[in-house]
Scaffold this motif. Structure first.
Motif, short mmCIF file in Angstrom:
data_model
loop_
_atom_site.label_atom_id
_atom_site.label_comp_id
_atom_site.label_asym_id
_atom_site.label_seq_id
_atom_site.Cartn_x
_atom_site.Cartn_y
_atom_site.Cartn_z
N TRP A 39 0.85 -1.19 0.00
CA TRP A 39 0.00 0.00 0.00
C TRP A 39 0.89 1.24 0.00
N MET A 40 0.73 2.07 -1.00
CA MET A 40 1.59 3.24 -1.21
C MET A 40 0.77 4.53 -1.21
N THR A 41 1.33 5.56 -0.59
CA THR A 41 0.78 6.91 -0.69
C THR A 41 1.91 7.83 -1.12
N THR A 42 1.69 8.60 -2.18
CA THR A 42 2.72 9.52 -2.64
C THR A 42 2.08 10.69 -3.39
N PRO A 43 2.57 11.91 -3.21
CA PRO A 43 2.00 13.05 -3.91
C PRO A 43 2.46 13.17 -5.35
N TYR A 44 3.65 12.65 -5.65
CA TYR A 44 4.20 12.74 -7.01
C TYR A 44 4.57 11.33 -7.47
N PHE A 45 3.98 10.90 -8.56
CA PHE A 45 4.14 9.52 -9.01
C PHE A 45 4.57 9.51 -10.48
N ILE A 46 5.86 9.39 -10.70
CA ILE A 46 6.41 9.22 -12.05
C ILE A 46 7.49 8.14 -11.94
N PRO A 47 7.10 6.89 -11.82
CA PRO A 47 8.07 5.83 -11.56
C PRO A 47 8.92 5.53 -12.79
N ASP A 48 10.11 4.98 -12.53
CA ASP A 48 10.88 4.45 -13.65
C ASP A 48 10.36 3.06 -13.98
N GLU A 49 10.95 2.42 -14.98
CA GLU A 49 10.43 1.13 -15.43
C GLU A 49 10.55 0.06 -14.34
N ALA A 50 11.62 0.09 -13.56
CA ALA A 50 11.80 -0.92 -12.51
C ALA A 50 10.69 -0.85 -11.47
N ASP A 73 -7.26 18.42 -8.01
CA ASP A 73 -7.40 19.53 -7.06
C ASP A 73 -6.58 19.33 -5.79
N ALA A 74 -5.91 18.19 -5.66
CA ALA A 74 -5.16 17.90 -4.44
C ALA A 74 -3.66 17.86 -4.69
N THR A 75 -3.22 18.40 -5.83
CA THR A 75 -1.79 18.46 -6.12
C THR A 75 -1.34 19.91 -6.24
N ASP A 76 -0.10 20.17 -5.85
CA ASP A 76 0.45 21.53 -5.98
C ASP A 76 1.41 21.62 -7.17
N VAL A 77 1.60 20.52 -7.89
CA VAL A 77 2.42 20.53 -9.11
C VAL A 77 1.58 19.84 -10.19
N PHE A 78 0.84 20.65 -10.93
CA PHE A 78 -0.19 20.13 -11.81
C PHE A 78 0.37 19.20 -12.88
N THR A 80 2.73 17.07 -12.81
CA THR A 80 3.01 15.70 -12.36
C THR A 80 1.73 14.87 -12.28
N TYR A 81 0.61 15.53 -12.08
CA TYR A 81 -0.67 14.81 -12.08
C TYR A 81 -0.90 14.15 -13.44
N TRP A 82 -0.70 14.91 -14.51
CA TRP A 82 -0.90 14.35 -15.85
C TRP A 82 0.17 13.34 -16.19
N ALA A 83 1.41 13.61 -15.82
CA ALA A 83 2.49 12.67 -16.12
C ALA A 83 2.26 11.34 -15.42
N GLY A 84 1.85 11.39 -14.16
CA GLY A 84 1.61 10.16 -13.42
C GLY A 84 0.48 9.34 -14.00
N ARG A 85 -0.52 10.00 -14.53
CA ARG A 85 -1.68 9.27 -15.07
C ARG A 85 -1.33 8.48 -16.33
N THR A 102 -9.13 13.43 -2.80
CA THR A 102 -9.86 14.63 -3.19
C THR A 102 -9.77 15.71 -2.11
N GLY A 103 -9.90 16.94 -2.53
CA GLY A 103 -9.94 18.03 -1.57
C GLY A 103 -8.61 18.72 -1.38
N ARG A 104 -8.11 18.70 -0.15
CA ARG A 104 -6.89 19.44 0.19
C ARG A 104 -5.66 18.79 -0.45
N ILE A 105 -4.55 19.51 -0.39
CA ILE A 105 -3.29 19.04 -0.99
C ILE A 105 -2.80 17.78 -0.27
N LEU A 106 -2.47 16.76 -1.04
CA LEU A 106 -1.92 15.53 -0.49
C LEU A 106 -0.39 15.62 -0.48
N HIS A 107 0.20 15.41 0.70
CA HIS A 107 1.66 15.41 0.77
C HIS A 107 2.21 14.24 1.57
#
Length: 195
Positions: A39-50, A73-78, A80-85, A102-107
């Motif tokens: 189970w992972m929680t992270t505000p910025y998700f752009i993993p490498d292939e590994a 609406d919960a990211t402060d670096v917009f 990275t939201y699209w890149a992670g998706r 959803t809602g406030r900024i996730l950090h």
């Protein structure tokens, strides 16, 4: 190190002046070793292939793999939201469950493995944290802390929306191409986005 309560912990550091990339290696090894839960929680998700492969193969071998990420609406670096998706399709198809907060900024940044291992620290699950930033993480072997983080994760899920594969794949072609382009640019040129 071990304290009187029986928990064991180790600090890991990484940065551009360290070739070992110890935090990245610890994430990868722990994910590939998980047998029941990841189970992972992270505000910025752009993993490498590994890391992406470690998540996929965990889910494919029956591990309960879940990720909490911020919604738009919960990211402060917009960007990275699209890149992670751009990684959602392959992870969802492998059986990884993705939830958007959803809602406030996730950090929050944590990784819960099986019933006694936990990671907490400054590192995000992205290329920049793995290779460019100075980061510190703590690996803890302690059932009690694992249970507390599990409860926090479950409470956070109440403020999340589950990402459905079929619905996600119906998104517009323009959005798909935008996410793919951003993911490529941030993976190949990680200095170009401000984290």
């Amino acid at each position: 190190h071990t304290h009187s309560g029986g928990a064991r912990a180790r600090l890991l550091a990484s940065g551009p002046d360290m070739r070992a990339q110890s935090i990245h290696k610890a994430f990868f090894l722990s994910m590939t070793s998980a047998t029941e839960r990841l189970w992972m929680t992270t505000p910025y998700f752009i993993p490498d292939e590994a890391i992406a492969m470690a998540l996929e193969t965990a889910a494919l071998r029956g591990v309960d793999a879940r990720i909490i990420l911020p919604d738009r609406d919960a990211t402060d670096v917009f960007v990275t939201y699209w890149a992670g998706r751009a990684f959602y399709d392959r992870l969802l198809e492998a059986g990884v469950k993705i939830y958007e907060f959803t809602g406030r900024i996730l950090h929050a940044k944590s990784l819960i493995l099986d019933d006694k291992w936990s990671f907490v620290g400054s590192s995000n699950m992205d290329i920049r944290s793995f290779r460019l930033n100075f980061e510190t993480n703590c690996i803890i072997e302690d059932t009690h802390l694992n249970q507390r983080l599990t409860q926090f994760f479950e409470d956070t899920l109440l403020e999340c929306s589950a990402v459905d594969l079929e619905t996600f794949q119906k998104r517009s072609r323009v959005h798909r191409e935008t996410r793919t382009t951003l993911s490529y640019n941030r993976t190949v040129h990680p200095l170009h986005y401000p984290l």
